[in-house]
Motif scaffolding. Sequence first.
Motif, PDB file in Angstrom:
ATOM      1  N   VAL A  83       0.851  -1.182   0.000  1.00  0.00           N
ATOM      2  CA  VAL A  83       0.000   0.000   0.000  1.00  0.00           C
ATOM      3  C   VAL A  83       0.897   1.245   0.000  1.00  0.00           C
ATOM      4  O   VAL A  83       2.034   1.193   0.463  1.00  0.00           O
ATOM      5  N   ASP A  84       0.392   2.348  -0.538  1.00  0.00           N
ATOM      6  CA  ASP A  84       1.264   3.533  -0.694  1.00  0.00           C
ATOM      7  C   ASP A  84       1.018   4.608   0.355  1.00  0.00           C
ATOM      8  O   ASP A  84       1.392   5.754   0.165  1.00  0.00           O
ATOM      9  N   VAL A  85       0.370   4.241   1.474  1.00  0.00           N
ATOM     10  CA  VAL A  85       0.145   5.182   2.573  1.00  0.00           C
ATOM     11  C   VAL A  85       0.448   4.468   3.881  1.00  0.00           C
ATOM     12  O   VAL A  85       0.656   3.257   3.902  1.00  0.00           O
ATOM     13  N   THR A  86       0.427   5.229   4.968  1.00  0.00           N
ATOM     14  CA  THR A  86       0.540   4.643   6.302  1.00  0.00           C
ATOM     15  C   THR A  86      -0.835   4.669   6.932  1.00  0.00           C
ATOM     16  O   THR A  86      -1.391   5.747   7.184  1.00  0.00           O
ATOM     17  N   VAL A  87      -1.416   3.489   7.139  1.00  0.00           N
ATOM     18  CA  VAL A  87      -2.755   3.406   7.728  1.00  0.00           C
ATOM     19  C   VAL A  87      -2.678   3.575   9.238  1.00  0.00           C
ATOM     20  O   VAL A  87      -1.603   3.432   9.841  1.00  0.00           O
ATOM     21  N   ALA A  88      -3.814   3.861   9.853  1.00  0.00           N
ATOM     22  CA  ALA A  88      -3.852   4.120  11.288  1.00  0.00           C
ATOM     23  C   ALA A  88      -3.573   2.868  12.109  1.00  0.00           C
ATOM     24  O   ALA A  88      -2.805   2.890  13.066  1.00  0.00           O
ATOM     25  N   GLN A  89      -4.197   1.742  11.717  1.00  0.00           N
ATOM     26  CA  GLN A  89      -4.139   0.567  12.585  1.00  0.00           C
ATOM     27  C   GLN A  89      -4.384  -0.698  11.765  1.00  0.00           C
ATOM     28  O   GLN A  89      -5.126  -0.666  10.779  1.00  0.00           O
ATOM     29  N   ALA A  90      -3.738  -1.772  12.175  1.00  0.00           N
ATOM     30  CA  ALA A  90      -4.009  -3.090  11.598  1.00  0.00           C
ATOM     31  C   ALA A  90      -4.079  -4.088  12.745  1.00  0.00           C
ATOM     32  O   ALA A  90      -3.245  -4.057  13.656  1.00  0.00           O
TER      33      ALA A  90
END
Length: 178
Positions: A83-90
Motif C-alpha cells: 500500500v502507498d500510505v501509512t494506515v492508522a491501525q491493523a
Amino acid sequence: MGRRAIIFHGTGGNPDVCWYPWLAERLAARGYVVERPHHPGINVEPIATFLPTVLNRHTFDEDTVLVGHSGGAALLLALLEHVDVTVAQAILVAGYSTRPNTTEEPVLQQEYDWPAIRSHVRDIYFVNSREDPYGCDDRQGRAMFERLGGTQIVRDDGHFGDHNQPYERFDLLDRLIP
C-alpha cells in the motif's frame, strides 16, 4: 473523508460469518465507514495476482483501520507491504506469515519486506490463540511481532470463530479500535 475500517474474512469465509457483522455495527455506531468485502479469492488465488485486485477495490488513507482474520490477516501483510500510505491501525486475528500447517497457502508471499510493512501502519496488533486448530497460533503471532513490533495478545480462544466455533462477538477488538 473520516475514519474507515475494512474487515477481511478468512479462507473460505464470507463477510456475514463470525464476529464480522457485529464488529462492523459497533464501528459504524462510532462513525466509521465500514467495509466487509467478500473476497472469495483469499488464499485460493496466488497473492501475486490477487493482491492487485484487493488494492484496486479499496481506498486506504491515514485514517484507515484494517482487521483481518486468519487468511484475511495473512493478506494484510502483503497489503501493508504494497500500500502507498501509512494506515492508522491493523489488527491481525489468527494471522500467520509462514505456512501454519500442511495445506497450501497461496495468500503468503515467499518473503516479506518487513521494514516496508512496519512503515505503512502506525499501530499493529497480533491476536493469536495458543490452541488454534490450524496452527495460526501464538508462535505465528510472535514471529510477526518480533519483525514488526506493535502489540501481541495471546488468548486461549481456538480460531476466534470457525464453522464449529460460533463467535458472534469479539469485545476485545471493539476495545482495541479507538
